[in-house]
Design a protein around this motif. Sequence first.
Motif, PDB file in Angstrom:
ATOM      1  N   ALA A 183      -1.376   4.794   8.269  1.00  0.00           N
ATOM      2  CA  ALA A 183      -0.050   4.730   8.892  1.00  0.00           C
ATOM      3  C   ALA A 183       0.325   6.082   9.479  1.00  0.00           C
ATOM      4  O   ALA A 183       0.848   6.155  10.599  1.00  0.00           O
ATOM      5  CB  ALA A 183       0.994   4.277   7.880  1.00  0.00           C
ATOM      6  N   HIS A 194      -1.337  -1.504   6.387  1.00  0.00           N
ATOM      7  CA  HIS A 194      -2.128  -0.278   6.511  1.00  0.00           C
ATOM      8  C   HIS A 194      -1.834   0.654   5.341  1.00  0.00           C
ATOM      9  O   HIS A 194      -0.686   0.771   4.917  1.00  0.00           O
ATOM     10  CB  HIS A 194      -1.799   0.451   7.815  1.00  0.00           C
ATOM     11  N   PRO A 195      -2.855   1.348   4.845  1.00  0.00           N
ATOM     12  CA  PRO A 195      -2.602   2.362   3.810  1.00  0.00           C
ATOM     13  C   PRO A 195      -1.824   3.542   4.401  1.00  0.00           C
ATOM     14  O   PRO A 195      -1.756   3.699   5.635  1.00  0.00           O
ATOM     15  CB  PRO A 195      -4.004   2.795   3.372  1.00  0.00           C
ATOM     16  N   LEU A 196      -1.246   4.344   3.539  1.00  0.00           N
ATOM     17  CA  LEU A 196      -0.402   5.452   3.970  1.00  0.00           C
ATOM     18  C   LEU A 196      -1.133   6.398   4.925  1.00  0.00           C
ATOM     19  O   LEU A 196      -0.583   6.804   5.957  1.00  0.00           O
ATOM     20  CB  LEU A 196       0.129   6.228   2.754  1.00  0.00           C
ATOM     21  N   THR A 246       6.594   5.109   9.802  1.00  0.00           N
ATOM     22  CA  THR A 246       5.471   5.027   8.859  1.00  0.00           C
ATOM     23  C   THR A 246       5.601   3.788   7.976  1.00  0.00           C
ATOM     24  O   THR A 246       4.624   3.058   7.757  1.00  0.00           O
ATOM     25  CB  THR A 246       5.404   6.302   7.992  1.00  0.00           C
ATOM     26  N   ARG A 247       6.810   3.519   7.467  1.00  0.00           N
ATOM     27  CA  ARG A 247       7.038   2.324   6.640  1.00  0.00           C
ATOM     28  C   ARG A 247       6.761   1.043   7.424  1.00  0.00           C
ATOM     29  O   ARG A 247       6.176   0.094   6.904  1.00  0.00           O
ATOM     30  CB  ARG A 247       8.470   2.303   6.099  1.00  0.00           C
ATOM     31  N   ARG A 294       3.088   0.572   7.556  1.00  0.00           N
ATOM     32  CA  ARG A 294       2.578   0.214   6.218  1.00  0.00           C
ATOM     33  C   ARG A 294       2.886  -1.236   5.873  1.00  0.00           C
ATOM     34  O   ARG A 294       2.086  -1.902   5.210  1.00  0.00           O
ATOM     35  CB  ARG A 294       3.191   1.133   5.150  1.00  0.00           C
ATOM     36  N   ARG A 295       4.039  -1.738   6.307  1.00  0.00           N
ATOM     37  CA  ARG A 295       4.388  -3.141   6.030  1.00  0.00           C
ATOM     38  C   ARG A 295       3.390  -4.102   6.669  1.00  0.00           C
ATOM     39  O   ARG A 295       3.300  -5.263   6.264  1.00  0.00           O
ATOM     40  CB  ARG A 295       5.803  -3.445   6.529  1.00  0.00           C
TER      41      ARG A 295
END
Length: 182
Positions: free
Chosen positions: A44, A39-41, A31-32, A35-36
């Motif tokens: 992601a 993308h918003p949480l 997920t991180r 996001r990097r």
Amino acid sequence: MSRSSSPLAWDVLDANDLLNRAMEDHYADITRAVRRKGHPLSTARDVVHDLYIKLAAQPDVLRNKRSIKAFLCRSAINLGIDRQRRENREARLFSGTEKEAMAVASLGPAPDLALEIEARVAILREAIAELPERRRVVFILHRLHHLSPDEIALKLKISRNMVDRHLRRAFAHCLDRLLWID
């Protein structure tokens, strides 16, 4: 959890268990990574879910990977990139006004085409009905029942040349009738 640091040997897990365990162990890292890439949480998380669904169809793909975590992160990042490209393309496609949308040519048939086809079929039915009986039978056996001229000749006990003559005259008659409407 990397393969080498796991107390449980990854190789003894069946493919589905391996996928489930890997997704659980690396969910936050995957997920991180997505996001990097901006993308918003929520997006992601959707991407990670899409990755799981995609891999569930072929869980053996995780076997013999040097780093399952790296593979999952890279795969999720790629899915995120694909998703972003698709969203951008859709945004461009649907960004115009209603007037612009109405000006785009339809890829489908014209609305009056069905009516035209219906009219042509009616004319063909009439033309076939006008044929002399033997010619009509030959034509129907050939066009609707897909019999060869030899099969028709045998069935009707007429020569092959007579079958050919009936078919030529029937086709010519139908074509003449269709040309009257154009």
